[in-house]
Design an enzyme around this catalytic site. Structure first.
Site, PDB file in Angstrom:
ATOM      1  CE  LYS A 111      -4.406  -1.190   2.161  1.00  0.00           C
ATOM      2  NZ  LYS A 111      -4.528  -2.578   1.938  1.00  0.00           N
TER       3      LYS A 111
ATOM      4  CE  LYS B 246      -5.533  -7.327  -1.983  1.00  0.00           C
ATOM      5  NZ  LYS B 246      -5.652  -6.923  -0.875  1.00  0.00           N
TER       6      LYS B 246
ATOM      7  CE  LYS C  64     -12.923  -2.190  -0.688  1.00  0.00           C
ATOM      8  NZ  LYS C  64     -13.132  -1.506   0.937  1.00  0.00           N
TER       9      LYS C  64
HETATM   10  P1  TYM Z   1     -10.257  -4.746   3.661  1.00  0.00           P
HETATM   11  O1  TYM Z   1     -11.242  -3.632   3.784  1.00  0.00           O
HETATM   12  O2  TYM Z   1      -8.819  -4.525   2.620  1.00  0.00           O
HETATM   13  O3  TYM Z   1     -10.947  -6.332   2.988  1.00  0.00           O
HETATM   14  C1  TYM Z   1     -12.215  -6.732   3.804  1.00  0.00           C
HETATM   15  C2  TYM Z   1     -12.047  -8.011   3.596  1.00  0.00           C
HETATM   16  O4  TYM Z   1     -12.118  -8.525   2.298  1.00  0.00           O
HETATM   17  C3  TYM Z   1     -11.006  -9.592   2.124  1.00  0.00           C
HETATM   18  N1  TYM Z   1     -10.576  -9.420   0.998  1.00  0.00           N
HETATM   19  C4  TYM Z   1     -10.494 -10.573  -0.180  1.00  0.00           C
HETATM   20  N2  TYM Z   1     -10.623 -11.672   0.094  1.00  0.00           N
HETATM   21  C5  TYM Z   1     -10.330 -12.774  -0.590  1.00  0.00           C
HETATM   22  N3  TYM Z   1      -9.901 -12.299  -2.169  1.00  0.00           N
HETATM   23  C6  TYM Z   1      -9.554 -10.934  -2.285  1.00  0.00           C
HETATM   24  N4  TYM Z   1      -9.239 -10.542  -3.510  1.00  0.00           N
HETATM   25  C7  TYM Z   1     -10.007  -9.948  -1.266  1.00  0.00           C
HETATM   26  N5  TYM Z   1      -9.937  -8.754  -1.099  1.00  0.00           N
HETATM   27  C8  TYM Z   1     -10.438  -8.424  -0.065  1.00  0.00           C
HETATM   28  C9  TYM Z   1     -10.042  -9.019   2.962  1.00  0.00           C
HETATM   29  O5  TYM Z   1      -9.152 -10.104   3.411  1.00  0.00           O
HETATM   30  C10 TYM Z   1     -10.652  -8.635   4.432  1.00  0.00           C
HETATM   31  O6  TYM Z   1     -11.121  -9.857   5.053  1.00  0.00           O
HETATM   32  N6  TYM Z   1      -7.563  -4.625   7.903  1.00  0.00           N
HETATM   33  C11 TYM Z   1      -8.852  -5.122   7.276  1.00  0.00           C
HETATM   34  C12 TYM Z   1     -10.182  -4.680   7.960  1.00  0.00           C
HETATM   35  C13 TYM Z   1     -10.027  -4.749   9.403  1.00  0.00           C
HETATM   36  C14 TYM Z   1     -10.441  -6.093   9.996  1.00  0.00           C
HETATM   37  C15 TYM Z   1     -10.196  -5.526  11.284  1.00  0.00           C
HETATM   38  C16 TYM Z   1     -10.787  -7.242   9.718  1.00  0.00           C
HETATM   39  C17 TYM Z   1      -9.700  -3.898  10.109  1.00  0.00           C
HETATM   40  N7  TYM Z   1      -9.921  -4.229  11.537  1.00  0.00           N
HETATM   41  C18 TYM Z   1     -10.421  -6.740  12.245  1.00  0.00           C
HETATM   42  C19 TYM Z   1     -10.988  -8.201  10.501  1.00  0.00           C
HETATM   43  C20 TYM Z   1     -10.759  -7.799  12.197  1.00  0.00           C
HETATM   44  C21 TYM Z   1      -8.894  -4.567   5.937  1.00  0.00           C
HETATM   45  O7  TYM Z   1      -8.103  -3.668   5.491  1.00  0.00           O
HETATM   46  O8  TYM Z   1      -9.583  -5.385   5.063  1.00  0.00           O
END
Ligand code: TYM
Length: 337
Positions: A116, A204, A207
């Site tokens: 990032k 992967k 977004k």
């Molecule tokens: P974030 O917002 O980037 O993504 C949200 C969730 O979607 C999953 N994800 C994917 N899974 C499979 N294939 C993909 N291409 C893909 N893109 C995204 C991510 O693995 C995630 O589960 N730090 C986290 C958010 C967060 C969080 C937490 C999650 C903050 N605090 C506490 C669990 C517990 C994040 O940035 O996810």
């Protein structure tokens, strides 16, 4: 003590099919299965979301994001708690304490940070520190299970390390979430989910991908989604085989089919193994995704903002109670109280 399942999705922009299949849908399925025996915490990591530019209004995005869980089939009951992170100040406060036990070295190793920020000096400190905030999100509620996509596994391991370090240094305080291997088993999977970019399947689905056909957004019209799948990059082997190393494009399509239809990947592989028809497989997956989006988008309309705000009011009450008690315990352990 009841165990807790917890997850959150950033709301800086619209959700992709990767978010949906990797985290949202697994959470909905687990919540529907376990909410009579576990606490289920579905929170909006709005503080996390401002590490990158936010599209739209973050307050409305928060409300909308909860509608996504409901449209994906979540059955609401009193054991499921919805809250916004910024409404529970203990998240930011515990982050500070954990910052003081996390090391620069372990934080610099975080792949998400490297990707990032490109490790540029101009990248914001929030991007660097967000795994510690994530650890606080989890540890405040003693969550054992944290369903996330594979890209977040390193952060779960960091959370476990920080919890163990704190417990060793200051005495038993935090529940340590189970290992990523056990998280995967709990989700009923063999390995973590990583939905790939449709145009460059070695990456992967993200977004921020720029390619027009790289990602499917949950707001894409079903027809657009069909076009994107039909134009997905495959390979020149000409034989359907599940092998992410050699054939990431085809394997991605098989995985999408399995998750959308909630059928074991083995069954999908069995259906398609060694068939030469890439076009046929694409049509099959496109149809499954089209049905999913049509149904999902219709259901999204069913929920009012007021209803979600009521869920937040209840959930935030609950979350502040649990989180403040844990924070108080932490402050006592480090002698601030
Ligand atoms: P974030 O917002 O980037 O993504 C949200 C969730 O979607 C999953 N994800 C994917 N899974 C499979 N294939 C993909 N291409 C893909 N893109 C995204 C991510 O693995 C995630 O589960 N730090 C986290 C958010 C967060 C969080 C937490 C999650 C903050 N605090 C506490 C669990 C517990 C994040 O940035 O996810």
């Amino acid at each position: 003590m009841k165990k807790t399942i917890l997850t959150g999705l950033r709301i800086n922009s619209e959700f992709t099919l990767g978010n949906y299949l990797g985290a949202l849908l697994p959470m909905v399925r687990l919540a529907n299965k376990y909410s009579s025996e576990f606490n289920v915490n579905i929170f909006v990591p709005d503080l996390h979301s401002i590490i990158s530019p936010v599209e739209g209004d973050i307050k409305s995005n928060a409300i909308n994001s909860i509608k996504h869980y409901l449209a994906a089939g979540l059955e609401v009951n009193e054991n499921i708690h919805f809250y916004r992170q910024s409404r529970v100040p203990a998240h930011a406060e515990l982050t500070w304490v954990l910052n003081c036990i996390a090391s620069m070295g372990e934080m610099k190793r975080m792949t998400q940070y490297k990707e990032k920020s490109n490790e540029k000096d101009s990248s914001n400190v929030g991007i660097f520190d967000y795994p510690v905030l994530m650890a606080a999100d989890i540890l405040l509620y003693g969550a054992t299970f944290v369903p996330v996509g594979e890209d977040q596994f390193q952060h779960i391991e960091l959370t476990r390390n920080l919890a163990e370090r704190f417990n060793n240094r200051f005495g038993e305080t935090f529940v340590v979430p189970v290992s990523t291997k056990e998280q995967v088993e709990f989700m009923g999977l063999k390995e973590g989910i990583r939905i790939r970019d449709l145009s460059s399947p070695e990456k992967k689905m993200s977004k921020s991908a720029l390619g027009e056909n790289s990602k499917i957004l949950l707001s894409d019209s079903p027809e657009i989604a069909v076009k994107k799948i039909m134009s997905a990059t495959t390979d020149s082997f000409g034989e359907i085989k599940f092998d992410f190393k050699e054939r990431p494009g085809i394997s991605n399509l098989l995985q999408i089919a399995s998750l959308v239809q909630d059928r074991p990947i083995e069954e999908i592989i069995e259906d398609w193994n060694k068939k030469a028809q890439y076009g046929e497989l694409k049509k099959y997956v496109a149809k499954a995704v089209k049905n999913l989006l049509t149904d999902f988008q219709a259901k999204l309309m069913d929920y009012s903002d007021d209803y979600i705000l009521r869920l937040f009011a209840e959930g935030e009450n609950y979350a502040n109670r649990i989180a403040n008690a844990k924070l108080n315990d932490v402050y006592e352990k480090v002698s601030l109280r």
